[in-house]
Scaffold this motif. Structure first.
Motif, PDB file in Angstrom:
ATOM      1  N   ASP A   1       0.803  -1.361   0.031  1.00 57.70           N
ATOM      2  CA  ASP A   1       0.050  -0.110  -0.022  1.00 57.70           C
ATOM      3  C   ASP A   1       0.898   1.347  -0.059  1.00 57.70           C
ATOM      4  O   ASP A   1       0.536   2.245  -0.654  1.00 57.70           O
ATOM      5  CB  ASP A   1      -1.090  -0.163   1.253  1.00 57.70           C
TER       6      ASP A   1
ATOM      7  N   ASN B   1       0.506   4.136  -2.932  1.00 56.57           N
ATOM      8  CA  ASN B   1       0.442   5.360  -2.691  1.00 56.57           C
ATOM      9  C   ASN B   1       1.448   6.486  -3.030  1.00 56.57           C
ATOM     10  O   ASN B   1       1.284   7.351  -3.595  1.00 56.57           O
ATOM     11  CB  ASN B   1      -0.032   5.382  -0.985  1.00 56.57           C
TER      12      ASN B   1
ATOM     13  N   CYS C   1      -2.736   0.173  -8.192  1.00 57.79           N
ATOM     14  CA  CYS C   1      -3.275  -1.309  -7.417  1.00 57.79           C
ATOM     15  C   CYS C   1      -3.087  -2.458  -8.172  1.00 57.79           C
ATOM     16  O   CYS C   1      -2.732  -3.671  -7.463  1.00 57.79           O
ATOM     17  CB  CYS C   1      -4.610  -0.994  -6.704  1.00 57.79           C
TER      18      CYS C   1
ATOM     19  N   VAL D   1      -5.275   0.193   0.146  1.00 64.21           N
ATOM     20  CA  VAL D   1      -4.610   1.524  -0.214  1.00 64.21           C
ATOM     21  C   VAL D   1      -5.201   2.684   0.374  1.00 64.21           C
ATOM     22  O   VAL D   1      -4.600   3.617   1.129  1.00 64.21           O
ATOM     23  CB  VAL D   1      -4.369   1.785  -1.683  1.00 64.21           C
TER      24      VAL D   1
END
Length: 432
Positions: A133, A137, A386, A396
């Protein structure tokens, strides 16, 4: 009543999952039929909206970005970014931010940036022990800088969306995006470092020395020079913004075919096909939005929206905050180009009435649209990130706040500190 038909039919079609371009077109036709006007009006506005010479810059910039994407420039940029900041805590995250910023300047597209840099950096970060994640990001938020860069075709779309409302030159808008892009990069670096420290990510290796940094820079320099060529060419008056886009394509071919020798024939055909598809979608959206914009002007949507907002408050800072909130909400449902084309005629007159320069509003608009690219349900950059990272959108979103904070801080500064977007244009055009 016609305005109600226009807005309600558009909203219903979007909620039903009809693609944005078709929602705009069908709602325009529904309004035409209800008003008893000839359906030919829609097609006349569509054709007229696309018959603008400046639109030639869009396919050129899109094609240049695709050539850079398939030409292997990302690997060299990653090496340079990693040599520069890879040794600090959360170094790969910091390298990712720098790399995405540099590639965003070359490609001018957040989606291309995520696709190119994400395919390299996200698997590498996961391999080195970073959470998926975090990797997603960092990549998706750093890639948003591409929307503000000189090679971004969204700058062209905004200037054309202001036709008949304000006089905004592509040249001024290109310069206006430079400092906000740097500011967003700094905020992204701060967010990446903060999360890395909070999660206890370790450092990876030592600083390789300035010699290695210089070698990596020289390797990446031919690709990075596209931004310098565009800015230098426009500032010197050698070519216009449209001609600069064609120059970017020529330079991209020169670099990927002759300098790096990394673009093969199958990848070249893929770049051509992708550029044609993207250009077709954007131009169709522009044409259909011209018809939609005609009805919004005919039924005084900007004036009525302004009256509603002034009923809430007459303070400029409150009005600007409401505009940002509305742009963000709409950006989560609409594609970036659609948001620019639909919302500019509505909110630019209101912002200008309360003292915001049209050039500054353009950068505010682009940052809001970029934020929408990373927010469901239409967050395309987030979905791509993703998919590469093999992580769910929900996971996320649970750790996205520091990165939202970076983007939000940049947006607030650009909104309330005009000099951040207007200083550079004023240096080269004192009247701007």
């Amino acid at each position: 009543m016609e305005l109600t038909v226009l807005l309600v039919s558009f909203s219903v079609l979007l909620l039903l999952g009809v693609p944005v371009a078709f929602s705009i077109g069908l709602s325009s036709i529904a309004t035409i039929l209800y008003a008893g006007l000839p359906v030919a009006v829609v097609f006349q506005k569509m054709v007229g909206g696309m018959q603008i010479f400046s639109f030639l810059a869009i396919p050129f910039f899109v094609f240049a970005g695709e050539l850079m994407l398939y030409g292997g420039i990302a690997d060299r940029i990653v090496r340079f970014a990693n040599s520069l900041v890879g040794h600090v805590r959360g170094g790969l995250g910091m390298s990712n931010v720098v790399g995405c910023t540099l590639f965003g300047g070359v490609a001018g597209s957040p989606l291309a940036d995520v696709s190119a840099m994400g395919s390299v950096m996200i698997p590498l970060m996961k391999k080195e022990g970073y959470d998926a994640d975090y990797a997603v990001n960092v990549t998706t938020h750093a890639a948003l800088v591409g929307a503000l860069m000189p090679t971004s075709h969204n700058l062209i779309i905004f200037t054309l969306a202001t036709t008949g409302i304000a006089s905004v030159s592509v040249f001024s808008l290109i310069l206006a995006g430079v400092i906000p892009a740097l500011l967003l990069t700094i905020c992204n670096l701060a967010a990446a470092y903060y999360v890395a420290v909070k999660r206890g990510y370790s450092t990876h290796g030592r600083f390789p020395g300035w010699r290695e940094v210089l070698v990596a820079l020289l390797g990446a320099l031919p690709g990075l020079l596209v931004v310098v060529i565009i800015l230098a060419g426009i500032l010197s008056g050698i070519f216009t913004a449209t001609e600069s886009a064609a120059t970017a394509v020529f330079w991209a071919l020169l670099v990927t075919v002759l300098a790096y020798r990394s673009l093969n024939w199958p990848d070249f055909l893929k770049a051509c096909a992708k550029a044609c598809k993207t250009t077709g979608v954007v131009l169709f959206l522009i044409g259909i939005s011209s018809a939609f914009g005609y009805f919004m002007a005919l039924y005084e949507v900007p004036q009525k929206t302004g009256e509603l907002m002034k009923a809430v408050s007459s303070e400029p800072w409150v009005i600007f905050l409401m505009i940002n909130v509305l742009l963000f909400v709409l950006g989560t449902f609409l594609d970036m180009a659609a948001t620019i084309l639909i919302c500019t005629p509505i909110f630019l007159p209101i912002a200008a009435q309360f003292g915001m320069d049209p050039v500054q509003f353009g950068i505010v608009m682009l940052i809001n649209c970029a934020l929408g690219l990373n927010t469901p349900p239409v967050g395309v950059t987030q979905f791509v990130g993703c998919a590469i990272g093999g992580v769910s959108v929900g996971q996320v979103m649970r750790s996205i706040l520091p990165f939202y904070g970076a983007l939000g801080a940049t947006l607030m500064l650009v909104t309330y500190v005009p000099a951040l977007s207007l200083w550079l244009p004023s240096l080269f055009n004192p009247a701007s």
